[in-house]
Design an enzyme around this catalytic site. Structure first.
Site, PDB file in Angstrom:
ATOM      1  CG  HIS A  10      23.002  14.179  -3.892  1.00  0.00           C
ATOM      2  ND1 HIS A  10      23.668  13.338  -4.113  1.00  0.00           N
ATOM      3  CD2 HIS A  10      22.044  13.752  -5.675  1.00  0.00           C
ATOM      4  CE1 HIS A  10      23.590  12.532  -5.354  1.00  0.00           C
ATOM      5  NE2 HIS A  10      22.773  13.053  -6.061  1.00  0.00           N
TER       6      HIS A  10
ATOM      7  CG  ASP B 101      25.477  12.943  -1.404  1.00  0.00           C
ATOM      8  OD1 ASP B 101      24.169  12.863  -0.857  1.00  0.00           O
ATOM      9  OD2 ASP B 101      26.119  12.760  -2.135  1.00  0.00           O
TER      10      ASP B 101
ATOM     11  CB  SER C 240      23.257  10.201  -7.076  1.00  0.00           C
ATOM     12  OG  SER C 240      24.097  10.644  -7.859  1.00  0.00           O
TER      13      SER C 240
END
Length: 489
Positions: free
Chosen positions: A226, A256, A334
């Site tokens: 993402h 992801d 992330s």
């Protein structure tokens, strides 16, 4: 008490004997002392009720006394000549402000509005880190001229060997210091710039920040999908502030995970651990860019523990297993690594928290101290699938269902089993003859007891095999043979 009384009497007699011959004392004795009027509380008029303020009134830790009278302000009158001069200066200043405002309004109507277009010949301070097209052409080919909603994998050949050597821990009581020193330079900030077309030109639309880590000396870097999903220009920055243009190699939106490649050699590489053997209570050390907006907080280290392993959560439409950690993480983390007490990567940060409840206004309340990381074994298995098949294969039969156990079915006066709510158009279940409203009660001769039984059986049998389903349709049992296919295709 008697001793104190005697001491006070003695001191009083000595003082009196010392001062009685003094003239001031004599005068003081002759003149009567006027009675001191009782102190009145400030602010009470003659008609108002008097209150006893002899005892201090308390509020919290502060005391308020009635005897206190605030000092009265002193006002000084400015000479009239000075007042007149100040009025004249004020009028002049106001006139100048009005003239300047009209000038600015006129300029805004005449001059063109600024845009975020990047000038190839001159870098603006705000976007100085945005790569130029000329620089990109010299280091790596353009990935795309405009954002792509879904990236295509660009893998060729066999998956490279990933992973380096773990640090030698000499202080088992606090291994974090050595782990940080060994791995800081191997963690990078990932920046994905998203451009859009506006009036025939590309303009910056968004800038996404995340974290990644080096898994091979020749420039392979792992991060979250993402973070780079829509980025047309991807750059990575190391702790020494060196920057590289990154090429998207492959990844998967559901898990992801994304793999990038930069044109570099002899890079320091993180060590990769075994997430299948991670115990609850193991260290969970995260390094990353928690701000998500800039590099001011890049390579921040936070420490916590593995709270749970194999935690099943429905994520991106699929039930997946994660490592649950209580390490402090934020959106910019992330794609960053999670290290164990040996300095090996055991997970990849992907989720910060879950909704734990709802408040009285119906707003979601996030869980505190709850984060999730993709197990490194899951990520490596996904990348291996991508290199081997071009994408991750997902076996399935193409239906969406709602499962009713015996208790729930009785409560809602329904039949226990898997109630088919949707059938994928052109999928294997539609081809076999299944319809919306069918209730699957058996698979391969076994009764359906839980909603996961059919899912696990499909995964176990794998792509290319088939499964026998017995369904109820309007009270009549019917049998179908359904082929298991790769749903990604």
């Amino acid at each position: 008490m008697d001793e104190n009384k005697e001491v006070n009497t003695t001191q009083e007699n000595e003082t009196r004997s010392f001062t009685e011959n003094d003239s001031i004392w004599e005068n003081a004795k002759k003149e009567p002392v006027e009675d001191i009027p009782e102190a009145q509380p400030f602010g009470f008029g003659e008609t108002e009720e008097k209150k006893d303020f002899s005892e201090p009134k308390t509020k919290g830790s502060a005391e308020f006394f009635s005897e206190y009278v605030p000092p009265q302000p002193v006002y000084y009158e400015m000479p009239r000549s000075k007042n007149k001069a100040l009025r004249i200066l004020g009028i002049i200043a106001a006139a100048l402000v009005i003239v300047m405002l009209f000038s600015l309004v006129g300029a805004s109507l005449i001059l063109p509005k600024p845009s975020f277009e990047i000038d190839e010949d001159q870098e603006s301070p705000e976007f100085s880190s945005i790569p130029k097209a000329s620089d990109m052409a010299s280091e790596a080919p353009l990935i795309s001229t405009l954002p792509q909603p879904t990236r295509k994998n660009n893998v060729t050949g066999q998956m490279p060997s990933f992973g380096g050597i773990a640090p030698e821990i000499t202080n088992p009581y606090n291994p974090v210091i050595e782990i940080a020193a060994h791995n800081m330079e191997k963690v990078v900030s990932v920046q994905a710039d998203v451009y859009k077309e506006e009036n025939g030109r590309e303009v910056l639309d968004a800038r996404i920040k995340g974290t990644g880590f080096v898994v091979s000396a020749d420039g392979y870097i792992i991060t979250n999908y993402h973070v780079v999903a829509e980025g047309t220009h991807i750059t990575v920055r190391f702790t020494d502030e060196s920057e590289y243009i990154a090429e998207y190699v492959g990844g998967d939106e559901t898990i992801d995970i994304a793999l990038l490649k930069i044109n570099a050699a002899n890079l320091p590489v993180v060590a990769l651990g075994d997430s299948d053997t991670v115990p609850v209570g193991e260290f969970a050390i995260a390094i990353g860019n928690p701000s998500g907006m800039g590099d001011e907080l890049s390579n921040t280290l936070t420490v916590g523990y593995v709270s749970a392993t194999g935690r099943e959560i429905r994520f991106n439409g699929y039930k997946q297993e994660f490592l649950q950690i209580d390490t402090a993480i934020n959106p910019g983390n992330s794609g960053g690594p999670v290290f164990n007490s040996e300095g090996e990567v055991i997970g990849i940060v992907t989720l910060k928290s879950l909704v734990s409840s709802y408040d009285e206004y119906g707003s979601a309340v996030d869980s505190e101290g709850v984060g999730f990381a993709i197990p490194i074994n899951t990520a490596l298995g996904a990348l291996e699938e991508i290199f081997e098949h071009g994408a991750i294969r997902r076996p399935g039969i193409g239906i969406f269902y709602t499962f009713y156990d015996e208790e729930t079915a009785e409560l809602y006066e329904e039949t226990a089993g898997m109630h088919v709510g949707e059938v994928t158009v052109g999928g294997p279940s539609e081809k076999a003859g299944l319809m919306v409203g069918d209730i699957i009660i058996r698979c391969d001769g076994m009764d359906i007891v839980t909603g996961e039984e059919l899912v696990n059986l499909v995964k176990t049998k794998g792509i290319g095999s088939s499964i026998e389903l017995v369904v109820l349709r309007e009270g009549v049992e019917m049998t179908f043979i359904v082929e298991i296919v790769d749903l990604n295709k």
